[in-house]
Design a protein around this motif. Structure first.
Motif, short mmCIF file in Angstrom:
data_model
loop_
_atom_site.label_atom_id
_atom_site.label_comp_id
_atom_site.label_asym_id
_atom_site.label_seq_id
_atom_site.Cartn_x
_atom_site.Cartn_y
_atom_site.Cartn_z
N ASP A 46 16.76 3.90 -0.32
CA ASP A 46 15.75 2.98 -0.84
C ASP A 46 15.77 3.07 -2.37
OD1 ASP A 46 13.67 1.21 -1.01
OD2 ASP A 46 12.17 2.50 -0.08
N ARG A 89 8.69 -3.29 0.10
CA ARG A 89 8.93 -3.38 1.54
C ARG A 89 8.00 -4.43 2.12
NH1 ARG A 89 8.62 2.38 3.88
NH2 ARG A 89 10.48 2.69 2.62
N GLN A 90 8.56 -5.37 2.88
CA GLN A 90 7.73 -6.38 3.51
C GLN A 90 7.02 -5.80 4.74
OE1 GLN A 90 10.90 -9.63 3.76
NE2 GLN A 90 9.05 -10.87 3.63
N CYS A 91 5.84 -6.33 5.02
CA CYS A 91 5.15 -5.96 6.25
C CYS A 91 5.82 -6.71 7.41
CB CYS A 91 3.67 -6.32 6.16
SG CYS A 91 2.80 -5.40 4.87
N ARG A 147 13.37 1.57 -5.92
CA ARG A 147 12.26 0.80 -6.47
C ARG A 147 12.44 0.72 -7.98
NH1 ARG A 147 8.57 0.48 -2.17
NH2 ARG A 147 9.88 0.79 -0.34
N ARG A 175 10.87 -4.14 -6.36
CA ARG A 175 11.34 -4.34 -4.99
C ARG A 175 10.31 -3.71 -4.07
NH1 ARG A 175 15.08 -1.07 -1.71
NH2 ARG A 175 16.40 -2.39 -0.37
N GLY A 226 13.61 -7.05 5.44
CA GLY A 226 12.41 -6.22 5.23
C GLY A 226 12.09 -5.91 3.79
N TYR A 227 12.83 -6.49 2.82
CA TYR A 227 12.55 -6.22 1.42
C TYR A 227 12.46 -7.52 0.62
CZ TYR A 227 13.37 -1.25 2.12
OH TYR A 227 13.28 0.04 2.55
N GLU A 235 0.77 -6.64 0.81
CA GLU A 235 1.80 -7.20 -0.07
C GLU A 235 1.18 -7.79 -1.32
OE1 GLU A 235 5.03 -8.46 3.42
OE2 GLU A 235 3.53 -9.89 2.72
N GLU A 290 2.92 3.11 -1.09
CA GLU A 290 3.79 4.21 -0.66
C GLU A 290 3.79 5.38 -1.65
OE1 GLU A 290 7.52 2.32 1.29
OE2 GLU A 290 6.48 0.77 0.18
#
Length: 565
Positions: free
Chosen positions: A286, A78-80, A288, A76, A108-109, A51, A297
């Motif tokens: 999704d 994605r959280q681990c 971004r 934006r 999760g975001y 992150e 990613e």
């Protein structure tokens, strides 16, 4: 999402802060390390290495455009899993329960709101001062946090770390982010007034009125943010205005889409605006708003071995023109994005043309829209440009058109799903909860002639073909699953009410032991739902009474078995 049920938990330091903001970071450019996180506040905020790396790269413009001065944009990520909270905060549960689904927090975001500064500085070896203040939040309130950073970042650049600490303490005094309430949010000597929309609001309306002149004179300066979640739609979409209906179709069917722009601000605002085109329907793919070649990613989104995922990307690095040229839909925004539509510059082109004319602005796609374009809207908006109509009014016209289009599309679906629900007279306290009839696409399409979008929309075209495409999209499955859950919950509520109103004392006299035991087990299964009701709700006591009645009608040995189970 379900709230943390521990109502006795005391308020801890930074609890109010955490309802709005996860953390504020400062990212600097280190001559040896590149982008590096200089500080994070509050210091106890945990971010994984992945992150941190993504935030550091996303905090700086990813292009060779030589942007100087101050630049604001957002991303934006994605959280681990290890950095996600196990419990949803009560304030966040309240927010999600009351705000429109299109701006709900998604587990999760994280959003990153960036204020980047680059200025010449001869005292530094690199020759430039390059630093970003990044506010991390789960809330998709783009306009609000853009305004927050406009206050916080310049103060930090001017006076240093102490101002950041002061800003965080002000944020920790803010009331929860409650929809439908006018919130007064003090920050560094300024009062931010904001109203988060509620799902009960009339669509397209804002009830936030400017503060009176006397209040402004006597109190701190005010910043009014009537739509904290929205971008200036007209200014953002002006370059691609003639293709509005095409873009709406691509978004509602969750097609892979990439926005190529020269600045991260343009890329991020365009992606955020595209996602909002189908409001109040939630975009479930999704997206971004700003994406870089260093993102963890990157490979997942640029591989050619499989079809592009259901994602909308905003990019600025010219490298993406080659890496993503296999994507089916590409929007390239030119540099003269001043808020005036340019139908000559942003033409519709076949997707394959991108390989040869990579630098020309336009919409590159092979997609053939199912619906005809609304030329009247474009004419009205162009006339507004000529007559000097304010951008806010132009944006309101644009959003109203899109709202009506989405509602015309969704109302027949809502009506059909309602018809799948069993009649209330078929809900019996002595039988299991009835379920919905399955969704039948052909049966639904058969209702269009009598109840279709043509009743509320003047737009013509192949509505049936668009519905069939929509049924294959993640937007449909997410919407239907949510509606199915809502209707199932309503059926469970009606069934619970029917059970509470039933005369089980009379019923049990003529029933076998097996039937009575079966009813006991059914009532027990309703206890968790009843327990979630307010203490004063009659269903709680009624269920307990019914269970006692049934128990007393059973032999003692069976009672013992049921007590033990």
């Amino acid at each position: 999402m379900s709230p943390n049920n521990d109502k006795e938990t005391p308020i801890l330091p930074w609890d109010h802060f955490s309802n709005w903001v996860h953390a504020i970071c400062v990212v600097t450019f280190d001559l040896e390390l590149g982008q590096a996180m200089e500080m994070i506040y509050p210091a106890d905020r945990e971010l994984t290495e992945r992150e941190r790396t993504n935030i550091c790269y996303l905090a700086f413009p990813d292009s060779n455009s030589g942007l100087m001065g101050n630049v604001q944009f957002h991303f934006r990520i994605r959280q681990c899993p290890q950095s996600m909270n196990a419990h949803t905060r009560p304030a966040i549960h309240t927010y999600n329960s009351n705000c429109p689904t299109s701006i709900q927090i998604e587990d999760g975001y994280l959003y990153g709101y960036v204020y980047f500064r680059q200025v010449k500085d001869r005292t530094l070896r690199r020759g430039y001062f390059q630093k970003s203040v990044v506010l991390l939040s789960q809330l998709p309130l783009v306009s609000l946090f853009t305004a927050v950073l406009e206050l916080v970042a310049p103060e930090y650049f001017e006076t240093g770390e102490a101002s950041l600490e002061a800003a965080c303490h002000h944020l920790d005094q803010w009331p929860p982010p409650t929809p439908a309430t006018t919130l007064n949010l003090p920050l560094l000597g300024t009062l931010i007034q904001v109203r988060i929309p509620s799902r009960q609001d009339k669509p397209g309306a804002s009830s936030l009125t400017p503060p009176s002149p006397t209040h402004t004179m006597s109190g701190p300066p005010s910043v009014l943010i009537p739509t904290p979640h929205e971008t200036e739609a007209f200014r953002v979409l002006a370059p691609v205005l003639p293709h509005l209906n095409l873009l709406w179709e691509l978004v509602i069917t969750a097609e892979p889409l990439v926005v190529m722009a020269l600045s991260p601000t343009t890329a991020a605002n365009t992606v955020q605006t595209l996602v909002s085109l189908i409001a109040p329907l939630r975009f479930s793919g999704d997206y971004r708003p700003f994406f870089t070649i260093h993102d963890s990613e990157f490979r997942e989104y640029t591989t050619r071995t499989s079809a592009p995922p259901n994602v909308i990307l905003g990019v600025t690095n010219p490298f993406f023109a080659k890496t993503l040229q296999h994507w089916p839909h590409i929007i390239r925004i030119g540099d003269n994005n001043t808020g005036s539509p340019s139908t000559q510059k942003h033409k519709l082109k076949k997707a394959s043309a991108l390989k040869t004319v990579e630098q020309k602005p336009g919409v590159y796609t092979k997609y053939r829209p199912h619906l005809q374009a609304d030329k009247g809207l474009v004419k009205r908006l162009l006339k507004g440009v000529q007559t000097g109509r304010p951008v806010e009014v132009q944006s309101a016209l644009l959003r109203r058109h899109l709202l009506e289009l989405t509602q015309s599309f969704m109302i027949p679906l809502e009506r059909y799903v309602a018809s799948l629900m069993p009649l209330q007279k078929n809900i019996s306290p002595y039988k299991a909860i009835p379920s919905l009839r399955p969704f039948n696409p052909d049966e639904f399409l058969g209702t269009l002639e009598q109840h279709g979008p043509h009743l509320t929309s003047g737009i013509r075209g192949d509505w049936e073909g668009l519905y069939r495409r929509f049924f294959r999209s993640i937007n449909f499955s997410a919407w239907f699953n949510a509606r199915y859950q809502e209707v199932s919950d309503k059926l469970a509520e009606l069934h619970l009410q029917a059970v509470c109103d039933a005369d089980l004392g009379g019923w049990v006299c003529s029933r076998s032991e097996v039937e009575v035991v079966d009813m006991v087990l059914r009532l027990r299964s309703k206890l968790p739902r009843a327990a979630s009701l307010p203490p004063s709700h009659p269903a709680r006591d009624k269920l307990t009474q019914h269970l006692h009645t049934l128990f007393m009608a059973l032999p003692e040995d069976l009672r013992a078995v049921l007590h033990a189970s």
